[in-house]
Enzyme design. Structure first.
Site, PDB file in Angstrom:
ATOM      1  CG  ASP A 196      -2.257   0.556   1.214  1.00 19.53           C
ATOM      2  OD1 ASP A 196      -2.197   1.308   0.131  1.00 19.53           O
ATOM      3  OD2 ASP A 196      -3.257   0.005   1.755  1.00 19.53           O
ATOM      4  CG  ASP A 219      -9.407   2.713  -0.468  1.00 15.21           C
ATOM      5  OD1 ASP A 219      -8.958   1.064  -0.789  1.00 15.21           O
ATOM      6  OD2 ASP A 219      -9.043   3.266   0.219  1.00 15.21           O
TER       7      ASP A 219
HETATM    8  C1  GLA Z   1      -5.894   1.217   2.665  1.00 10.20           C
HETATM    9  C2  GLA Z   1      -6.294   1.031   1.324  1.00 10.20           C
HETATM   10  C3  GLA Z   1      -7.376  -0.500   1.745  1.00 10.20           C
HETATM   11  C4  GLA Z   1      -6.853  -0.876   3.499  1.00 10.20           C
HETATM   12  C5  GLA Z   1      -6.437  -0.044   4.181  1.00 10.20           C
HETATM   13  C6  GLA Z   1      -5.477   0.175   5.091  1.00 10.20           C
HETATM   14  O1  GLA Z   1      -6.385   2.583   2.515  1.00 10.20           O
HETATM   15  O2  GLA Z   1      -6.753   1.129   0.458  1.00 10.20           O
HETATM   16  O3  GLA Z   1      -7.824  -1.679   1.029  1.00 10.20           O
HETATM   17  O4  GLA Z   1      -5.656  -1.855   2.723  1.00 10.20           O
HETATM   18  O5  GLA Z   1      -5.022   0.742   3.724  1.00 10.20           O
HETATM   19  O6  GLA Z   1      -4.573   0.699   6.417  1.00 10.20           O
END
Ligand code: GLA
Length: 750
Positions: free
Chosen positions: A482, A552
């Protein structure tokens, strides 16, 4: 094929299966772009004369390059490369500040080399072929006044009608030069009036599509976010304003780079159009010492006279064949269950195992533990950077958890965000100078975390070492990597003040070095890129990560639009998509389970919700879905994706390359009352072949469709579906197509 013509000057013809790209060397040594479009087959230098621009006089108010006749006016000629300062006042390809303070450059043809292999870039990822073979043309140009060399490299990917282009600047003078801009692609077209379609957005709203028409002036697209960013994807289209999904000429452009990028389409005073793409010059300043060189990322372009769909299918093939690499390139991707929306930061080994067990029962193959497993990470304010397992949550460590998952029959995957640090962490305490920050100045905040200074080799080494330790500590098969904030206060404490303009690009080079090392060390791990969803969805990422978490936003309706947006430049095999809870956590919208499944199935299917509270009926539906997906996985993941109608209806078809099997989706945003009649049109099938067309309704909940039709008929006439509910007379034969409903259809060649 690459062909060289020689006469008084040389000309070059780059030919793919369906396109031609031609340019020639002018007597001055400048490169004139002659033609880009449908394939033509000129046989000799004489034949090229029909493509060359004729001029006999010098219009008023322009600059004439030299005293030669006919006059050469660089402002009004299609050039392969504009150095700037000699009369061409359009967007330049490069901007250099020489030791004497001048900003004028003049790169002229020296020689050309044609080869059949493509060596990797020294610092950047690039397109590749499995057998290492690639037709490549390198044009060497020289600025004779300042002693600099510029190499323009072209690669022809004939199989997907794509041509890539990159540049390398070599300082073989005795003095330092400041590089303020070094782009990747410049394409000058002799006409104007094009439409530009770009893909812009924000967090949970990635890849919105908009078209502008450009009769004059300039339209610029860019990211200054540090990452390629959801604000504007580097992929865009240039097209006949009347082009449609299936008809008309269109060109697609993309950049193999994950940092700040810049794309512009400019119409000049004489009705010619210039397209440029490359690293964003804004904030960029690179000091190139004697003997040093600088590589610009590779850009890709393709042309099609089959509308946007034609460009998309070429780009999909390019990504599948020449961008994604490694063990996972063609391997079917597992159906996964991710813990994030099921439990966020709140879990223990026991709760994870019970969730994983529920997933296993439904047919899930891989369990992914998301954020929250390390340091004191109980929310997003702390511990990024402290990549040691939290033994209170996971007493047996990563190995303990992965062993237990293995016993359950599940593979284990892990979330990490290595490029970031919380101020509240042991890493920051030990190395405050490892974060990007202007020493002694206040710092802007983003998700309560800072960006590590990947321009610093010590930070790169730390990440390589630490991630090697984590990835070897258990049987890890998948990593979600990420990147959750954009850049601010851009400054590398490891670089001297005069080199701060190099920070953002050096960061990317550092990131690529880290990924190059880790992917070589852990070739069996399936790496999934993520950046708060689609904040770094680009071809640079895809060189290391075979797939990317697209957004997301897991709401089926939003996802249909988002995934449709991505599909213009990227194939389903790189788009990761999950079925999540309803009401949805990002939109609070309630959507039917099968719609959520259908949308996620046209990508890399995963689940991201608490499966423990499901009713028996829900469990049965989900396990049927997963069974169906596994049986049709090769179609959904590696099939050719075709868009049909788009708007209130989203009509998609995915067809295997041999055209033996296809899956289709018809999703409706809002119901129109009293409209019983509807058709589904399939695309991409073999016209003369006959197909069985039937409902992909594993739960047997809906009206049945089962018929036989030819590929041609499915494309042109469509299938007239069971009647929709018309306001009265509801019985078992009608199609209940409510708001956000969808249907899945399967097609098999007889
Ligand atoms: C980001 C990612 C999510 C999740 C969060 C965790 O927002 O896109 O899918 O993994 O971080 O903190």
């Amino acid at each position: 094929m690459i062909r060289r013509f020689d006469g008084a000057q040389s000309a070059f013809h780059l030919q793919t299966a369906g396109t031609s790209y031609l340019f020639r060397v002018l007597p001055t040594g400048h490169l004139e772009q002659l033609y880009y479009g449908k394939r033509i087959d000129p046989e000799s230098m004489e034949e090229l004369s029909s493509l060359t621009e004729k001029r006999s006089f010098e219009p008023g108010g322009v600059i004439r390059y030299d005293t030669s006749t006919p006059p050469l006016v660089l402002e009004d000629i299609c050039l392969e490369l504009s150095s700037g300062g000699k009369g061409d006042i359009r967007e330049p390809f490069l901007e250099l500040v020489h030791a004497d303070g001048s900003r004028t450059s003049d790169f002229l043809f020296e020689k050309a080399e044609i080869s059949e292999t493509k060596s990797p870039f020294e610092t950047l990822p690039g397109s590749c072929a499995e057998d290492g073979r690639a037709e490549r043309l390198t044009i060497i140009l020289r600025d004779r006044e300042y002693g600099l060399t510029l190499e323009l490299s072209y690669c022809v990917w004939a199989d997907c009608d794509c041509i890539t282009r990159s540049a390398r600047l070599v300082n073989d003078s005795g003095e330092r030069v400041e590089v303020e801009r070094l782009l990747s692609l410049q394409l000058d077209l002799p006409d104007s009036g094009y439409g530009v379609t770009c893909f812009h957005g924000a967090w949970v709203r990635e890849m919105d599509r908009d078209t502008v028409s450009l009769p004059a002036g300039k339209f610029a697209m860019e990211s200054r976010a540090g990452a390629s960013s959801s604000r504007m994807n580097p992929f865009f289209l240039l097209h006949d304003p009347r082009a449609t999904e299936d008809n008309g000429t269109a060109m697609g452009f993309n950049l193999i780079y994950s940092g700040n990028h810049y794309e512009a389409v400019e119409v000049n005073a004489y009705g010619k159009t210039r397209v440029v793409t490359g690293m964003n010059p804004q904030g960029f300043r690179w000091l190139l010492g004697p003997g040093e060189s600088l590589e610009a990322p590779e850009a890709v372009m393709c042309w099609s006279d089959r509308g946007f769909g034609g460009v998309s299918r070429n780009m999909h093939r390019f990504v599948r064949e020449h961008i994604v690499r490694g063990e996972w390139k063609r391997r079917p991707r597992p159906v996964l269950l991710n813990s994030w929306e099921a439990s966020y930061f709140d879990f223990t080994e026991d709760t994870l195992l019970s969730l994983a067990g529920a997933g296993k029962e439904l047919g899930v193959e891989l369990f992914v533990m998301d954020d929250g497993w390390f340091g004191e990470r109980s929310d997003d304010t702390r511990s990024l950077g402290d990549w040691d397992v939290n033994l209170r949550k996971l007493p047996g460590g990563l190995k303990g958890l992965s062993d237990k998952l293995r016993e359950l029959g599940l593979d284990f995957g892990l979330w990490v965000e290595p490029e970031m640090v919380n101020v509240n962490s042991r890493l920051y305490e030990a190395h405050p100078d490892w974060a990007m920050a202007i020493p002694g100045k206040p710092h802007a905040e983003g998700r309560k975390q800072r960006v590590l200074d990947l321009a610093n080799p010590a930070v790169q080494d730390f990440l390589i070492g630490k991630m090697t330790e984590v990835f070897s500590s258990a049987d890890i098969r998948y990593v979600k990597w990420d990147f959750n904030r954009i850049f601010s206060d851009v400054y590398s404490p490891s670089l001297p003040p005069e080199r701060q303009g190099e920070t953002a690009h050096r960061y990317m080079l550092g990131f690529y070095r880290v990924m190059e090392t880790l992917t070589a060390r852990f070739p069996h791990i399936l790496f999934e890129g993520c950046a708060s969803g689609g904040n770094r969805f680009d071809l640079g990422i895809l060189c290391y990560f075979p797939q990317i978490w697209a957004s997301d936003n897991t709401d089926a309706l939003s996802r249909a639009r988002i995934q449709e947006g991505y599909s213009f430049g990227y194939p389903p095999s790189v788009i990761s998509a999950h079925v999540s809870a309803s009401p949805n956590h990002q939109t609070l919208r309630i959507t039917p389970e099968d719609t959520r499944f259908h949308v996620a199935a046209f990508g890399l299917l995963g689940y991201e919700l608490d499966l423990r509270g499901l009713s028996e009926e829900e469990k049965r539906a989900m396990s049927e879905e997963i069974r169906l997906y596994k049986a049709w996985r090769e179609v959904f993941q590696f099939g050719d994706f075709c868009r049909g109608r788009s708007g209130n209806l989203h009509e998609w078809t995915c067809v295997t390359p041999d055209k033996s099997r296809a899956a289709g989706m018809l999703l409706q945003e809002l119901t129109k009352p009293n409209t019983q009649f509807e058709r589904y049109f399939a695309k991409g099938l073999e016209p003369g072949a006959r197909y069985r067309f039937y409902s992909g309704d594993p739960g047997g909940l809906y009206e049945r469709e089962d018929t036989v039709a030819s590929g041609e008929s499915l494309l042109s006439a469509g299938v007239k579906l069971a009647p929709g509910f018309g306001g009265t007379g509801r019985d078992g034969t009608i199609r209940l197509f409510l708001d956000f409903s969808s249907r899945l259809y399967l097609m098999e060649k007889i």
